[in-house]
Design an enzyme around this catalytic site. Structure first.
Site, PDB file in Angstrom:
ATOM      1  N   GLU A  46     -35.829 -47.961  74.554  1.00  0.00           N
ATOM      2  CA  GLU A  46     -34.648 -48.648  74.017  1.00  0.00           C
ATOM      3  C   GLU A  46     -35.188 -49.804  73.191  1.00  0.00           C
ATOM      4  O   GLU A  46     -35.642 -50.808  73.736  1.00  0.00           O
ATOM      5  CB  GLU A  46     -33.791 -49.088  75.208  1.00  0.00           C
ATOM      6  CG  GLU A  46     -32.337 -49.245  74.866  1.00  0.00           C
ATOM      7  CD  GLU A  46     -32.038 -50.666  74.522  1.00  0.00           C
ATOM      8  OE1 GLU A  46     -32.142 -50.989  73.312  1.00  0.00           O
ATOM      9  OE2 GLU A  46     -31.734 -51.442  75.424  1.00  0.00           O
TER      10      GLU A  46
ATOM     11  N   CYS B 220     -30.300 -56.734  71.502  1.00  0.00           N
ATOM     12  CA  CYS B 220     -30.659 -55.731  70.501  1.00  0.00           C
ATOM     13  C   CYS B 220     -29.408 -55.115  69.880  1.00  0.00           C
ATOM     14  O   CYS B 220     -29.497 -54.442  68.870  1.00  0.00           O
ATOM     15  CB  CYS B 220     -31.568 -54.674  71.106  1.00  0.00           C
ATOM     16  SG  CYS B 220     -30.820 -53.874  72.494  1.00  0.00           S
TER      17      CYS B 220
HETATM   18  C1  SIN Z   1     -30.274 -55.255  75.053  1.00  0.00           C
HETATM   19  O1  SIN Z   1     -30.060 -56.147  74.254  1.00  0.00           O
HETATM   20  O2  SIN Z   1     -31.429 -54.818  75.222  1.00  0.00           O
HETATM   21  C2  SIN Z   1     -29.197 -54.635  75.920  1.00  0.00           C
HETATM   22  C3  SIN Z   1     -27.819 -55.004  75.528  1.00  0.00           C
HETATM   23  C4  SIN Z   1     -26.754 -54.368  76.386  1.00  0.00           C
HETATM   24  O3  SIN Z   1     -27.047 -53.608  77.316  1.00  0.00           O
HETATM   25  O4  SIN Z   1     -25.590 -54.622  76.102  1.00  0.00           O
END
Ligand code: SIN
Length: 481
Positions: A256, A290
């Site tokens: 991810e 992210c």
């Molecule tokens: C992330 O920013 O890695 C995860 C964000 C989310 O699960 O909403």
């Protein structure tokens, strides 16, 4: 001493290796990004401890794989209950080590706990297949089996929820786990592991190896033939390196990685709702996610109105340490993060962007950056091509739907896109044309334990959450009969 500091004082900061508590080879200071003060020090592993954690996970693996699904499910459900019982303390731990505001921190704990609940429900519904082969004389039996020892490398921006989002499906599937949390935020990960132990997870099923980035700990575990799976959340740069290493061992991977989310506002959108969604998509965790909206594309007819509303909302935010619950924007994780944001904003300003609000770092102590809105950007401005990971909203205008889609897709990333329109046909048309693993239609936040979270292109492979998240930790065995 506050209740929070008591929580930190009470937390055992040693490594969790089977039933042992190890001191490793080193110690790491954990810094409060809102004050730049040291909160505590944690013990850090060397390669020896890393291999011991693989030993512990290997020892526990057959017993855990054979544990009845109902029992695995009950443990996860208990972990969910414990997490919610302690949500205030756990949220404060996140505020201290990560710098989140109170709403973001408590939101993360509740979000993270939901992965325990969801996968406790999935653990008892792992489904195989039995089919008659087309010629009719044979049976095809498909048995799902745990993939095996799973190494999880988690980021600092969701120190609790990224651990639960990975550990919960792995345990549900019958895998044993080794968690390597980010060294900036190891405390929440240790707290999650302790909750699982208290909930009944047997020794060796959840091991935690805190380590310095340069320690070689991840490499040595990836090279160990007993490790069968890598699940990573973090930047595309680091993900690429880990994937190459995992590739040489033909490991299953779930990656991810970074995003560069476009937030597209059409002239027919409800602008009030679009600004509300923009604030959520941009300012959750002060932009350190992210899935943060990274580039705003607004149709020319409504660009001025949207930009004014957004600028008003951004300039009215109250910035400060999350320990004061009225604050709405917390600090960045460290000084390097502030420097990176500042250099992206300066680059945009040098290329003649307008700063409508913010545009600079705040006076310390603490790693704060003022909420910022930029307009009049050239379409090739560097800030549009980089993950900002901070409270900065660059706004660009467009004229046609085709132009918006082509700008949105003009990136190597493809994690999430946001689209605001009141035309249902346009919503689906654009939603289908956009190259990202997730598309938010008239929504500013779509993370959900029951939905498949993940990206396409250089934003990653695999999905987390939903039943697809469980499949990442299962192998299919074909029994020919
Ligand atoms: C992330 O920013 O890695 C995860 C964000 C989310 O699960 O909403």
């Amino acid at each position: 001493m506050t209740a929070v500091n008591e929580l930190i004082q009470g937390l055992d900061t040693r490594l969790r290796i089977g039933s042992d508590r190890a001191e490793g080879i080193d110690q790491i200071e954990v810094i409060d990004p809102a004050t730049e003060q040291t909160l505590t020090t944690v013990y850090a592993a060397g390669t020896g401890e890393a291999l011991q954690s693989v030993d512990a996970a290997a020892q526990a693996a057959p017993g855990w794989a054979a544990t009845p699904p109902r029992q695995r499910s009950d443990i996860l459900r208990k972990a969910y209950d414990l997490m919610l019982e302690r949500e205030e303390q756990l949220a404060e731990l996140i505020i201290l080590e990560n710098g989140k505001t109170y709403p973001d921190a408590i939101g993360e704990i509740r979000y993270g706990a939901e992965f325990f609940r969801w996968f406790s429900e999935e653990a008892v519904r792992i489904i195989g297949e039995i089919r008659t082969a087309p010629r009719g004389d044979k049976r095809i039996v498909v048995l799902p089996e745990p993939v095996g020892i799973s190494l999880m490398v988690t980021p600092w921006n969701f120190p609790s929820a990224m651990a639960t989002r990975k550990i919960a499906p792995a345990l549900a599937a019958g895998c044993t786990t080794i968690l390597k949390p980010a060294s900036d935020t190891p405390l929440s990960a240790l707290a999650v592991a302790d909750i699982l132990t208290e909930a009944g997870a047997p020794p060796g099923t959840v091991n935690v190896v805190v380590a310095r980035g340069s320690s070689g700990v991840v490499d040595v575990m990836l090279e160990d033939p007993r490790v069968r799976k890598l699940s990573f959340t973090g930047s595309t740069e680091v993900g690429r390196i880990l994937m190459q290493k995992a590739g040489s061992r033909i490991l299953r991977t779930s990656m991810e990685l970074g995003g560069n989310a476009p937030f597209v506002v059409f002239k027919d959108a409800d602008l009030g709702a679009a600004v509300e969604g923009a604030m959520l998509a941009k300012m959750r965790n002060a932009g350190e996610t992210c899935v943060a909206a990274n580039r705003f594309y607004v149709q020319s007819e409504v660009a001025e109105q949207f930009t004014n509303l957004l600028t008003d909302a951004m300039s009215n935010l109250r910035m400060g340490p999350g320990i004061d619950r009225s604050n709405q924007v917390g600090p960045m994780i460290n000084s390097a993060a502030v420097e990176k944001i500042d250099s992206l904003v300066s680059g945009a300003v040098d290329a003649r962007a307008n700063v409508l609000t913010g545009g600079s770092a705040a006076e310390g102590p603490g790693f704060f950056y003022h909420p910022t809105v930029l307009s009049e950007l050239s379409p090739d401005a560097a800030i549009l091509g980089e993950e900002i990971f901070g409270p900065v909203a660059p706004v660009v205008t467009f004229d046609s739907e085709e132009e918006a889609i082509s700008a949105a897709n003009d990136t190597v990333h493809g994690l999430i896109s946001y689209v605001y329109t009141s035309d249902l046909n346009r919503a689906f048309r654009v939603g289908e044309a956009i190259e990202s693993g997730m598309v938010a239609l008239n929504r500013g936040l779509i993370s959900d334990e029951a939905a498949p979270f993940g990206g396409v292109k250089e934003s990653g492979v695999g999905r987390e959450g939903s039943h697809h998240g469980l499949e990442e930790f299962l192998e299919l065995k074909y029994l020919a009969w």
